[in-house]
Design an enzyme around this catalytic site. Structure first.
Site, short mmCIF file in Angstrom:
data_model
loop_
_atom_site.label_atom_id
_atom_site.label_comp_id
_atom_site.label_asym_id
_atom_site.label_seq_id
_atom_site.Cartn_x
_atom_site.Cartn_y
_atom_site.Cartn_z
N GLY A 120 3.50 103.54 1.50
CA GLY A 120 3.07 104.25 0.29
C GLY A 120 3.95 105.45 0.05
O GLY A 120 4.82 105.80 0.86
N LEU A 121 3.73 106.11 -1.06
CA LEU A 121 4.51 107.28 -1.43
C LEU A 121 4.31 108.43 -0.44
O LEU A 121 3.28 108.48 0.25
CB LEU A 121 4.11 107.75 -2.83
CG LEU A 121 4.46 106.86 -4.01
CD1 LEU A 121 3.84 107.42 -5.28
CD2 LEU A 121 5.97 106.72 -4.16
N GLY A 126 2.88 111.67 0.82
CA GLY A 126 1.65 112.35 0.45
C GLY A 126 0.51 111.44 0.07
O GLY A 126 -0.57 111.90 -0.32
N GLY A 185 -1.20 109.56 2.10
CA GLY A 185 -2.24 109.59 3.13
C GLY A 185 -2.05 108.60 4.25
O GLY A 185 -2.99 108.32 5.00
N LYS A 186 -0.84 108.09 4.42
CA LYS A 186 -0.56 107.08 5.44
C LYS A 186 -0.86 107.57 6.85
O LYS A 186 -1.59 106.92 7.62
CB LYS A 186 0.90 106.63 5.36
CG LYS A 186 1.30 106.02 4.03
CD LYS A 186 2.76 105.66 4.00
CE LYS A 186 3.69 106.84 4.16
NZ LYS A 186 3.56 107.84 3.07
N SER A 187 -0.30 108.70 7.22
CA SER A 187 -0.49 109.22 8.58
C SER A 187 -1.93 109.60 8.84
O SER A 187 -2.46 109.38 9.93
CB SER A 187 0.43 110.43 8.82
OG SER A 187 1.79 110.03 8.81
N SER A 231 8.66 103.33 3.84
CA SER A 231 9.26 101.98 3.76
C SER A 231 9.29 101.48 2.32
O SER A 231 8.56 100.56 1.95
CB SER A 231 8.52 101.00 4.67
OG SER A 231 7.12 101.10 4.61
#
Length: 216
Positions: free
Chosen positions: A41-42, A44, A46-48, A115
């Site tokens: 995802g972009l 910011g 919220g992936k991490s 990615s």
């Protein structure tokens, strides 16, 4: 240079070493199988946050899990890479190989990487057995990500301090058919993480009668 040694005839001398203990054996030791969950995802989006929350929930369920974070890899393994298209591709190639190794060792991997290119994500998937790779599209509108801006990247990009930020001056190719889509503009982190955990457990948990997990 390919990194491979060659004989005088030009043939590669690199030979695959078959394991004695298999992924299925390791699943038996741990009591669960393993998958790679690839969060894309972009910046910011919220992936991490989702990856760490899901890892904590999996630990509470007795499942061995590990967060493979894009920024963290750039402190070591990928510290020689920049952010050109070629370097981004190599960054994900290496990350995919590491994720595949960890999964083969029996670890549920939560891989958190922007990615941006579909082709790179597809190559990471190709390193895994069928059913052992779960692509999660962490979906949040650009304006939401920019408002959050937890690392100050958007502000720096807008000011010209950095170039090539994904979503602004570099492309992001959305997944065509992810296993999960999590809208972090609408759902909180615990809700999104719970959806990831449910998907993981459905794939790795051994059945009550002692049968194998879906992914060994």
């Amino acid at each position: 240079m390919t990194g491979e040694e060659s004989s005088p005839s030009g043939e590669s001398t690199v030979v695959w070493s078959a394991p004695t203990v298999t992924a299925g054996d390791r699943a038996g030791l741990l009591g669960h199988g393993a998958v790679t969950v690839w969060l894309t995802g972009l910046p910011g989006s919220g992936k991490s946050t989702l990856a760490h929350a899901a890892t904590a929930m999996l630990a509470a369920e007795g499942v061995l899990a590990y967060v493979l974070d894009g920024d963290n890899l750039r402190f070591g393994l990928n510290s020689d890479l920049g952010f050109s298209p070629d370097d981004r591709a190599e960054n994900i190639r290496r990350a995919g190989e590491v994720a595949a190794l960890l999964r083969d060792a029996g670890v549920v991997v939560l891989a958190s990487f922007i990615s941006p290119y579909r082709g790179d994500r597809d190559r990471a998937r190709s390193l895994h057995p069928d059913g052992a790779f779960v692509e999660v599209f962490v979906d949040a509108p650009l304006e939401v990500c920019e408002r959050r801006d937890p690392k100050g990247l958007y502000a720096k990009a807008r000011s010209g301090a950095i170039a090539g930020l994904t979503g602004l001056s570099a492309p992001y190719e959305k997944p065509d058919n992810p296993e999960l889509r999590i809208d972090t503009a609408a759902d909180d982190a615990q809700t999104g993480a719970a959806a990831i955990v449910a998907e993981v457990l459905a794939r790795v948990r051994r059945s009550g009668d002692g049968g194998d997990s879906n992914v060994g």
